[in-house]
Design a protein around this motif. Sequence first.
Motif, mmCIF file in Angstrom:
data_model
loop_
_atom_site.group_PDB
_atom_site.id
_atom_site.type_symbol
_atom_site.label_atom_id
_atom_site.label_comp_id
_atom_site.label_asym_id
_atom_site.label_seq_id
_atom_site.Cartn_x
_atom_site.Cartn_y
_atom_site.Cartn_z
ATOM 1 N N UNK A 1 0.937 -1.336 -0.253
ATOM 2 C CA UNK A 1 -0.175 -0.157 0.500
ATOM 3 C C UNK A 1 0.738 0.973 -0.036
ATOM 4 N N UNK A 2 1.883 1.346 1.096
ATOM 5 C CA UNK A 2 3.020 2.453 0.248
ATOM 6 C C UNK A 2 3.603 2.330 -0.426
ATOM 7 N N UNK A 3 4.091 1.637 -1.225
ATOM 8 C CA UNK A 3 4.500 2.187 -2.961
ATOM 9 C C UNK A 3 4.283 2.290 -3.146
ATOM 10 N N UNK A 4 2.123 1.867 -3.604
ATOM 11 C CA UNK A 4 0.976 2.089 -3.983
ATOM 12 C C UNK A 4 1.276 4.050 -4.652
ATOM 13 N N UNK A 5 0.726 4.344 -2.901
ATOM 14 C CA UNK A 5 0.673 5.568 -2.322
ATOM 15 C C UNK A 5 1.714 6.238 -2.768
ATOM 16 N N UNK A 6 2.922 5.883 -2.925
ATOM 17 C CA UNK A 6 4.268 6.591 -3.071
ATOM 18 C C UNK A 6 4.584 7.110 -4.470
ATOM 19 N N UNK A 7 3.863 6.101 -4.768
ATOM 20 C CA UNK A 7 3.955 6.042 -6.876
ATOM 21 C C UNK A 7 3.348 7.312 -7.421
ATOM 22 N N UNK A 8 1.494 6.786 -6.845
ATOM 23 C CA UNK A 8 0.589 7.873 -7.299
ATOM 24 C C UNK A 8 1.167 9.518 -6.956
ATOM 25 N N UNK A 9 0.982 9.298 -5.235
ATOM 26 C CA UNK A 9 1.504 10.800 -4.975
ATOM 27 C C UNK A 9 2.514 11.773 -6.280
ATOM 28 N N UNK B 1 8.638 2.367 -8.620
ATOM 29 C CA UNK B 1 7.276 2.071 -9.640
ATOM 30 C C UNK B 1 6.244 1.870 -8.863
ATOM 31 N N UNK B 2 4.624 1.044 -9.931
ATOM 32 C CA UNK B 2 3.287 1.043 -9.460
ATOM 33 C C UNK B 2 3.561 -0.342 -9.113
ATOM 34 N N UNK B 3 3.534 -0.910 -8.087
ATOM 35 C CA UNK B 3 2.879 -2.436 -7.791
ATOM 36 C C UNK B 3 2.075 -3.076 -9.311
ATOM 37 N N UNK B 4 2.496 -4.342 -9.000
ATOM 38 C CA UNK B 4 1.710 -4.781 -10.706
ATOM 39 C C UNK B 4 1.829 -3.924 -12.311
ATOM 40 N N UNK B 5 2.222 -3.153 -12.080
ATOM 41 C CA UNK B 5 1.520 -2.190 -13.146
ATOM 42 C C UNK B 5 3.316 -1.024 -14.263
ATOM 43 N N UNK B 6 3.950 -0.708 -13.573
ATOM 44 C CA UNK B 6 4.816 -0.249 -14.095
ATOM 45 C C UNK B 6 5.412 -1.245 -14.208
ATOM 46 N N UNK B 7 6.421 -0.940 -15.602
ATOM 47 C CA UNK B 7 7.259 -2.100 -15.970
ATOM 48 C C UNK B 7 8.611 -2.586 -15.510
ATOM 49 N N UNK B 8 8.873 -3.576 -14.874
ATOM 50 C CA UNK B 8 10.312 -4.246 -14.732
ATOM 51 C C UNK B 8 9.918 -5.583 -14.621
ATOM 52 N N UNK B 9 11.286 -6.220 -14.192
ATOM 53 C CA UNK B 9 10.633 -8.012 -13.665
ATOM 54 C C UNK B 9 10.931 -7.792 -11.985
ATOM 55 N N UNK B 10 12.290 -7.051 -11.892
ATOM 56 C CA UNK B 10 12.200 -6.856 -10.116
ATOM 57 C C UNK B 10 10.857 -6.740 -10.094
#
Length: 392
Positions: A327-335, A347-356
């Motif tokens: 949740x916090x990672x999503x909040x940071x990316x959206x902000x 990155x935005x979890x599950x949405x931003x490009x990136x394998x890691x």
Amino acid sequence: MTATPQAHHAFARSDRTAIGVWWWTVDRWMLGLVALLIGVGVVIAFAASPAAAARMNIGDPFHFAVRQCVFALAGVGLLVVVSMLDVKTVRRSAFLIWLVAVGIMIALPFLGHNAKGATRWVELGGFSLQPSEFMKPALMVLVSWMFSEGQKGQGVPGVSIAFGLYFLSIGLLLIQPDIGQTVLITVAFGAAFWMAGVPISWVMGLGATAVAGLSSTYFLFPHVASRVDRFFSPDKADNRQVDAAAVAQAAGGLFGRGPGEGVLKRAIPDAHTDFALSVGAEEYGLMFLLLVIVLFAIIVVRGLYRAMKLSDPFEQVAAAGLFVLVGQQAIINVAVNLDMIPTKGMTLPFISYGGSSMLAMGLTLGMALALTRRRPGAYAASEGLAKAGAFT
């Protein structure tokens, strides 16, 4: 006795295979929500890939979209496999993952790949691995384990060990440097510390120390000072990426320009990664942006609700901490996308490009789902969650 499978379920309740037991004990609503998020990510990857490929002179316009599909399948596979583990195996896996991730992070100054002034990745056969992404969920499980062991009063210095693991982890992050991940881990660690039932004065002390430490990064790290200065004085700095993202969101209106019709995404350098949300907002509008926010909110709130109903203190704190991470990672990316905070490169979890990012999020939610599965004794008998379908 042979049970007739119900038409709307993949497995019969009498199925005692590993996959059958998993199906009837895991939070299937959570699986559906995550699948929806991943689907949204793939759609955005196809929208952002042509612009990103053109900017990087890659011949295949859907290079990043195809790779994102592969990452998505791998992330789903990892999530499912990890969510089938029992609690003891989750703890052991977390310890092993943390050791390996920290070992790689120690070697990064010598073997790592430098990008944008930070050494956070290691190249493995054409794939860039960011070990800190995998260290995060493993650390949350470990510190929760130590907090619960310390509460048992059996001579285990759990709190001291947890703080040692935390300080070693953020120390390695600051060397890279990666301030965003440091903040993320610190907040999640503080949440776990508080949920473990320690005195509020300790939590307040940790919070004050964290604020002081975060403030000091402005003076210790030039790139942090630059980002903060750009954020507070946008008229005196180069904010093309953030400005382009804001224009793209505004151009999308309520329902967007339509699939593939976005044009302003070409001006966003990180359109397929950190600013994928802005690409989606241009093509699908404000309603898309709100949908993504609501999906994350439901996942986190539902996850925290189930975590708080668990009987075991370790499972409770670890599961809640993992959902706080997401949740916090999503909040940071959206902000960042909405220009509410300085850019973080997160990155935005599950949405931003990136394998890691995709694999690490699969690991994070896989562990959370494993800990919140309906098992005998996992939930109090008074809770509706205690009724495990696979064991009736």
